[in-house]
Design an enzyme around this catalytic site. Structure first.
Site, PDB file in Angstrom:
ATOM      1  N   VAL A 187     -16.764  15.462   5.576  1.00  0.00           N
ATOM      2  CA  VAL A 187     -15.519  15.730   4.840  1.00  0.00           C
ATOM      3  C   VAL A 187     -14.467  16.076   5.884  1.00  0.00           C
ATOM      4  O   VAL A 187     -14.608  17.055   6.634  1.00  0.00           O
ATOM      5  CB  VAL A 187     -15.715  16.894   3.852  1.00  0.00           C
ATOM      6  N   LYS A 226       2.332  -3.332   6.623  1.00  0.00           N
ATOM      7  CA  LYS A 226       2.718  -3.518   5.215  1.00  0.00           C
ATOM      8  C   LYS A 226       4.221  -3.291   5.053  1.00  0.00           C
ATOM      9  O   LYS A 226       4.896  -3.989   4.310  1.00  0.00           O
ATOM     10  CB  LYS A 226       1.925  -2.567   4.310  1.00  0.00           C
ATOM     11  N   TYR A 265      -1.674  -0.296  10.365  1.00  0.00           N
ATOM     12  CA  TYR A 265      -1.962  -0.916   9.050  1.00  0.00           C
ATOM     13  C   TYR A 265      -0.780  -0.675   8.105  1.00  0.00           C
ATOM     14  O   TYR A 265      -0.190  -1.621   7.580  1.00  0.00           O
ATOM     15  CB  TYR A 265      -3.245  -0.331   8.441  1.00  0.00           C
ATOM     16  N   ARG A 299      -9.222  14.063  10.056  1.00  0.00           N
ATOM     17  CA  ARG A 299      -9.138  12.728  10.670  1.00  0.00           C
ATOM     18  C   ARG A 299      -7.686  12.495  11.073  1.00  0.00           C
ATOM     19  O   ARG A 299      -6.772  12.750  10.277  1.00  0.00           O
ATOM     20  CB  ARG A 299      -9.587  11.686   9.666  1.00  0.00           C
ATOM     21  N   SER A 317       0.829  -1.207   0.000  1.00  0.00           N
ATOM     22  CA  SER A 317       0.000   0.000   0.000  1.00  0.00           C
ATOM     23  C   SER A 317       0.862   1.254   0.000  1.00  0.00           C
ATOM     24  O   SER A 317       1.970   1.248   0.531  1.00  0.00           O
ATOM     25  CB  SER A 317      -0.885  -0.012   1.256  1.00  0.00           C
TER      26      SER A 317
HETATM   27  C1  WQD Z   1      -9.539   9.326   1.138  1.00  0.00           C
HETATM   28  C2  WQD Z   1      -9.771  10.818   1.351  1.00  0.00           C
HETATM   29  C3  WQD Z   1      -9.919  11.417   3.677  1.00  0.00           C
HETATM   30  C4  WQD Z   1     -13.611   9.166   4.434  1.00  0.00           C
HETATM   31  C5  WQD Z   1      -6.559   4.322   2.990  1.00  0.00           C
HETATM   32  C6  WQD Z   1      -5.336   3.456   3.138  1.00  0.00           C
HETATM   33  C7  WQD Z   1      -4.915   2.935   1.793  1.00  0.00           C
HETATM   34  C8  WQD Z   1      -6.063   2.213   1.165  1.00  0.00           C
HETATM   35  C9  WQD Z   1      -7.252   3.130   1.043  1.00  0.00           C
HETATM   36  C10 WQD Z   1      -6.125  -0.159   1.484  1.00  0.00           C
HETATM   37  C11 WQD Z   1      -8.941  11.386   2.506  1.00  0.00           C
HETATM   38  C12 WQD Z   1     -11.248  11.668   2.971  1.00  0.00           C
HETATM   39  C13 WQD Z   1     -12.491   9.718   3.847  1.00  0.00           C
HETATM   40  C14 WQD Z   1     -14.673  10.011   4.856  1.00  0.00           C
HETATM   41  C15 WQD Z   1     -13.439  11.916   4.060  1.00  0.00           C
HETATM   42  N1  WQD Z   1      -6.375   1.071   1.944  1.00  0.00           N
HETATM   43  N2  WQD Z   1     -12.408  11.066   3.657  1.00  0.00           N
HETATM   44  N3  WQD Z   1     -14.538  11.372   4.652  1.00  0.00           N
HETATM   45  O1  WQD Z   1      -7.067   7.154   3.965  1.00  0.00           O
HETATM   46  O2  WQD Z   1      -6.429   7.865   1.579  1.00  0.00           O
HETATM   47  O3  WQD Z   1      -6.236   5.462   2.229  1.00  0.00           O
HETATM   48  O4  WQD Z   1      -7.584   3.586   2.364  1.00  0.00           O
HETATM   49  O5  WQD Z   1      -5.824  -0.546   0.410  1.00  0.00           O
HETATM   50  O6  WQD Z   1      -3.835   2.057   1.971  1.00  0.00           O
HETATM   51  O7  WQD Z   1      -4.286   4.276   3.641  1.00  0.00           O
HETATM   52  O8  WQD Z   1      -8.491   6.472   1.984  1.00  0.00           O
HETATM   53  O9  WQD Z   1     -10.878   6.627   1.428  1.00  0.00           O
HETATM   54  O10 WQD Z   1     -10.190   6.704   3.871  1.00  0.00           O
HETATM   55  O11 WQD Z   1      -9.705   8.676   2.409  1.00  0.00           O
HETATM   56  O12 WQD Z   1     -13.337  13.153   3.885  1.00  0.00           O
HETATM   57  O13 WQD Z   1     -15.716   9.573   5.410  1.00  0.00           O
HETATM   58  O14 WQD Z   1     -11.132  11.016   1.712  1.00  0.00           O
HETATM   59  O15 WQD Z   1      -9.624  12.478   4.583  1.00  0.00           O
HETATM   60  O16 WQD Z   1      -8.583  12.721   2.152  1.00  0.00           O
HETATM   61  P1  WQD Z   1      -7.020   6.848   2.502  1.00  0.00           P
HETATM   62  P2  WQD Z   1      -9.896   7.064   2.462  1.00  0.00           P
END
Ligand code: WQD
Length: 338
Positions: free
Chosen positions: A217, A153, A149, A293, A124
């Protein structure tokens, strides 16, 4: 060629199994359904009109792994089986290190026993921590991970490097995913997180079906074009095809240790994602901006050139395709499971 796909009933595992079967590989799936559903297996058969062998159980169980390897001539393994919720990993480090690291040690030792030395490993972009350089290349520094997590990895990547150093007959491909989203065009398989989705796309989809009321967000005060987090979203089918390319490379080289970013090289903000989802699906997404977050970073997107050059892999599907396919899946899934 017969491929063992661990976690093959999961989101990325099931999409990769579809591509493997479409490319005439034989497939054996091992899954413990800790974060997947039995019905996915039937849907893979419906999509491909092909069959595969299935074993239910856990990779920590060496007896089961020995049974699989003795009953099947496994030529290579694609290992997806892991927990992957960043936030959850902060609360449950012991479960994450047990499930994401110890199971790989169990898999590697049985692979060695049966002289199976080809492995594609699901890693990842989180191994880059808060990247110093954007876009991120495979040469960028890894470490300073911000959650168990990502650290799990990183640990496995180090284990794989040490295994390769100890035995150069291994062929290992480490694939660092950016943000996989979307679903197969049939709408039969897609992302179904257990409980409230941690990742943004399944959350948006559930707001669109009104299963969830409003999207939070996480911050609009980042140093990005509109203040919200920027990520490299890649269609899960493109990601699956990237695994086929990585397998082909291992078959060609036969041995070696390879590391590739699997992304599009394009960064989109949270607001970009919301607007695109609304536009292509003609739905309204209610959202409110809340505080950031913990553990989130502002910007993360890849430089995909190495995979293009060495694997001949380029992601083809755009953000509109990703949003359309995610909604197509969610609508079907919601109607069938409400
Ligand atoms: C994306 C963007 C949040 C949820 C993680 C892991 C990565 C992969 C995908 C496994 C960010 C914003 C999110 C919400 C929001 N996992 N967000 N409201 O954290 O980039 O990656 O998941 O394969 O390895 O690190 O993904 O989808 O959680 O967040 O605003 O309810 O959306 O702040 O900017 P992330 P995400």
């Amino acid at each position: 060629m017969k491929i063992l796909v661990t976690g093959g009933a999961g989101y990325i595992g099931s999409h990769t199994t579809v591509e493997l079967l479409n490319n005439n590989y034989e497939v054996v799936i091992l899954d413990n359904f800790s974060n997947s559903r039995k019905e996915v297996l039937e849907n893979i058969k419906k999509i491909t009109a092909k069959d595969f062998k299935f074993y239910e159980g856990d990779m920590i169980d060496k007896k089961l792994l020995r049974k699989i390897f003795s009953e099947n001539q496994i030529d290579a393994v694609i290992d997806f089986a892991a927990f992957k919720a960043v936030g959850e990993s902060v609360e449950k480090p012991i479960e994450y290190y047990t499930n994401n690291v110890s199971t790989v040690l169990s898999l590697l030792s049985v692979m060695k026993e049966f002289n199976c030395k080809k492995l594609v490993f699901s890693s990842s972009a989180t191994v880059y921590g808060n990247p110093e350089v954007i876009p991120i290349t495979e040469e960028c520094k890894t470490g300073n991970t911000t959650n168990p997590y990502g650290t799990s990895k990183l640990f496995v990547e180090q284990i794989l490097k040490d295994v390769y150093t100890s035995d150069n007959d291994f062929g290992i491909s480490i694939l660092r995913y950016f943000n996989p989203i979307g679903a197969h065009e049939s709408g039969l398989i897609g992302e179904v997180p257990t409980g409230i989705p941690a990742n943004i796309m399944p959350y948006i989809s559930k707001v669109a079906t009104k299963e969830l009321e409003i999207l939070s967000v996480f911050g609009d005060d980042y140093d990005t074009k509109d203040g919200t987090g920027v990520r490299d979203y890649i269609h899960v089918v493109d990601l699956a095809i990237g695994h086929i390319k990585a397998l082909e490379k291992l078959n060609k080289e036969n041995k070696g240790l390879f590391i590739y970013n699997l992304g599009t090289g394009v960064g989109y903000s949270v607001f970009d994602l919301i607007k695109t989802f609304e536009k292509v699906n003609n739905v309204k997404i209610n959202y409110k901006v809340v505080e950031r977050r913990k553990g989130d970073i502002a910007t993360c997107y890849s430089d995909p050139q190495k995979a293009q050059k060495e694997l001949g892999f380029t992601a083809k599907r755009n953000l509109e395709d990703m949003c359309k396919s995610a909604w197509n899946f969610e609508k079907k899934y919601h109607d069938e499971h409400k």
